[in-house]
Design an enzyme around this catalytic site. Structure first.
Site, PDB file in Angstrom:
ATOM      1  N   GLU A 113       1.208   6.253   5.639  1.00 37.33           N
ATOM      2  CA  GLU A 113       0.633   5.335   6.613  1.00 37.33           C
ATOM      3  C   GLU A 113       1.011   5.713   8.043  1.00 37.33           C
ATOM      4  OE1 GLU A 113       2.742   3.484   4.177  1.00 37.33           O
ATOM      5  OE2 GLU A 113       4.535   4.007   5.295  1.00 37.33           O
ATOM      6  N   ARG A 169       6.790   0.863   2.451  1.00 36.68           N
ATOM      7  CA  ARG A 169       6.875   0.205   1.150  1.00 36.68           C
ATOM      8  C   ARG A 169       8.277   0.293   0.537  1.00 36.68           C
ATOM      9  NH1 ARG A 169       2.829   1.584  -3.351  1.00 36.68           N
ATOM     10  NH2 ARG A 169       3.753  -0.371  -4.126  1.00 36.68           N
ATOM     11  N   ALA A 174       1.527   7.796  -6.179  1.00 32.82           N
ATOM     12  CA  ALA A 174       2.127   6.529  -6.574  1.00 32.82           C
ATOM     13  C   ALA A 174       2.380   5.653  -5.357  1.00 32.82           C
ATOM     14  CB  ALA A 174       3.437   6.782  -7.329  1.00 32.82           C
ATOM     15  N   TYR A 175       2.815   6.256  -4.262  1.00 30.30           N
ATOM     16  CA  TYR A 175       3.089   5.481  -3.051  1.00 30.30           C
ATOM     17  C   TYR A 175       1.803   4.866  -2.502  1.00 30.30           C
ATOM     18  CZ  TYR A 175       4.921   4.220   1.533  1.00 30.30           C
ATOM     19  OH  TYR A 175       5.292   3.517   2.661  1.00 30.30           O
ATOM     20  N   ASP A 176       0.737   5.644  -2.545  1.00 29.11           N
ATOM     21  CA  ASP A 176      -0.542   5.159  -2.006  1.00 29.11           C
ATOM     22  C   ASP A 176      -1.205   4.120  -2.899  1.00 29.11           C
ATOM     23  OD1 ASP A 176      -0.323   6.785   0.199  1.00 29.11           O
ATOM     24  OD2 ASP A 176      -1.550   8.406  -0.627  1.00 29.11           O
TER      25      ASP A 176
END
Length: 412
Positions: A300, A347, A314-316
């Site tokens: 981000e 996150r 996974a983060y997105d």
């Protein structure tokens, strides 16, 4: 003080004949660990070169006194340089230190100076004149950056000796290769590296050949490879640039240009070396790129953490549980740089920071912890931290063990 004060200090004491000694202050240099006889450790070989009268092995603990000015903090002291040499007589010590700083009132012994860049400028002295020393202890990262623009990167356990105006001696004061050294002989350097300086990845590959795992745990392997890689880098640097220096210069601009090229090469190496070693060792430990971790992802607002776990995908994925996400920043020093990681991954509440810094003060550690930063420190450096801090440090091996199972689930 303002940066303009530091610029003036560098110009005033960066004169021919002066000798600068720059180091990152360890917790054992300051009072951060509560050690007795605290004072900055300086290699005895360097002190012998500055104070020849100190090199008297026939005397027990020979010493000398001189005036030292900590100009960054308006402090003047009469300092004792001492060679603790009782090992020559069946004891345990064989080291040189500077003492008589007056305890924690000195910026050099203040626990919060742990990790700071300190530069000692020893001035030339003639017959009948005593040596004096002027010191700058950096309070902020901008000061350290400015000094490193002049003398090159200064990393933990790797002090820099700089003699203004003598480029060959400034940049290539290396010791001879000893047994087990990774220094490359001229015939061992790939010919292509002499015409195009190798990339960090190429030097890492050569390092892995010379320092294979052989059952070493990740923490010890990381430290040994960092030492080896630095020796390889210095070998190539000397082979590439020293012949050009010996040819001489027809213009000052040519001299300055080459010096800047060398310093920039060192900055580039310093900026990426640690993270490249971390990536290599994690891969050898069975973590898979883009499945177990992602290196330098763009997330981000264009942020680029060094490592995300288990992956950028996974983060997105907003459905992936945030508690199963991890991030790791790799920074050789953390005194001023730890705040840079606070906003690197929105996150992830707890930011892991791997550092090679030799200790932090209890106050610094408390501030990091309250901000959500968890330190990852190679096991052999834990003893450099205050006793109250050590139980909260994470080894590199334990961190790998923590992130290993994260890739088992890549969805909600």
């Amino acid at each position: 003080m303002a940066l303009t004060d530091l610029v003036g200090w560098m110009d005033e004491y960066g004169v021919p004949g002066a000798v600068w000694f720059a180091k990152r202050l360890a917790a054992n240099d300051t009072l951060a660990t509560g050690a007795h006889g605290a004072g900055p450790y300086i290699p005895k070989e360097f002190l012998f070169s500055v104070f020849p009268d100190l090199n008297h092995p026939e005397e027990e603990n020979p010493d000398c006194w001189f005036d030292l000015y900590i100009d960054s903090h308006a402090d003047r002291r009469r300092i004792r340089a001492i060679w603790y040499n009782n090992r020559l007589r069946g004891g345990t010590r064989n080291e040189a230190r500077l003492t008589n700083f007056g305890g924690g009132r000195s910026a050099l012994l203040d626990p919060d100076s742990t990790g700071a860049l300190a530069v000692f400028a020893f001035l030339p002295h003639g017959p009948g004149r005593q040596m004096e020393c002027h010191v700058w202890v950096c309070d902020q990262g901008a000061e350290a950056d400015l000094l490193e623009e002049r003398i090159g990167p200064v990393e933990p356990k790797a002090p820099v000796v700089w003699q203004p105006g003598e480029i060959a001696r400034d940049l290539f004061m290396h010791t001879d290769a000893g047994p087990g050294s990774c220094r490359l002989l001229p015939g061992e350097i790939p010919p292509a590296w002499l015409t195009r300086f190798p990339t960090g990845e190429e030097i890492i590959r050569e390092t892995v050949k010379r320092r294979q795992r052989n059952g070493l745990e990740p923490d010890r392997l990381l430290m040994r490879r960092r030492e080896c890689e630095f020796e390889i880098f210095l070998s190539v640097e000397e082979a590439v640039y020293l012949p050009r220096i010996r040819q001489g210069f027809s213009a000052i601009g040519d001299f300055l240009s080459l010096a800047q090229t060398i310093l920039q090469s060192r900055k580039t190496r310093s900026g990426t070396s640690l993270e490249l070693h971390v990536r290599e060792i994690m891969t050898e430990e069975g973590l898979l790129a883009d499945t177990s971790f992602t290196y330098r992802p763009v997330i981000e607002n264009g942020k680029r953490p060094d490592f995300l776990f288990p992956s950028k995908a996974a983060y997105d994925n907003p459905a992936f549980p945030a508690e199963r996400l991890r991030m790791l920043a790799a920074k050789t020093t953390c005194k001023d740089r730890w705040r840079q990681v606070l906003n690197e991954a929105d996150r992830i509440a707890t930011k892991h920071l791997l550092t090679l810094q030799e200790g932090v003060s209890e106050g610094q550690f408390r501030e990091m912890s309250e901000a959500g930063v968890r330190l990852v420190v190679p096991a052999e450096l834990h003893r450099s931290y205050p006793a109250s801090v050590r139980p909260h440090l994470v080894t590199f091996e334990n961190f790998i063990g923590d992130v290993r199972p994260l890739s088992a689930i890549q969805g909600p």
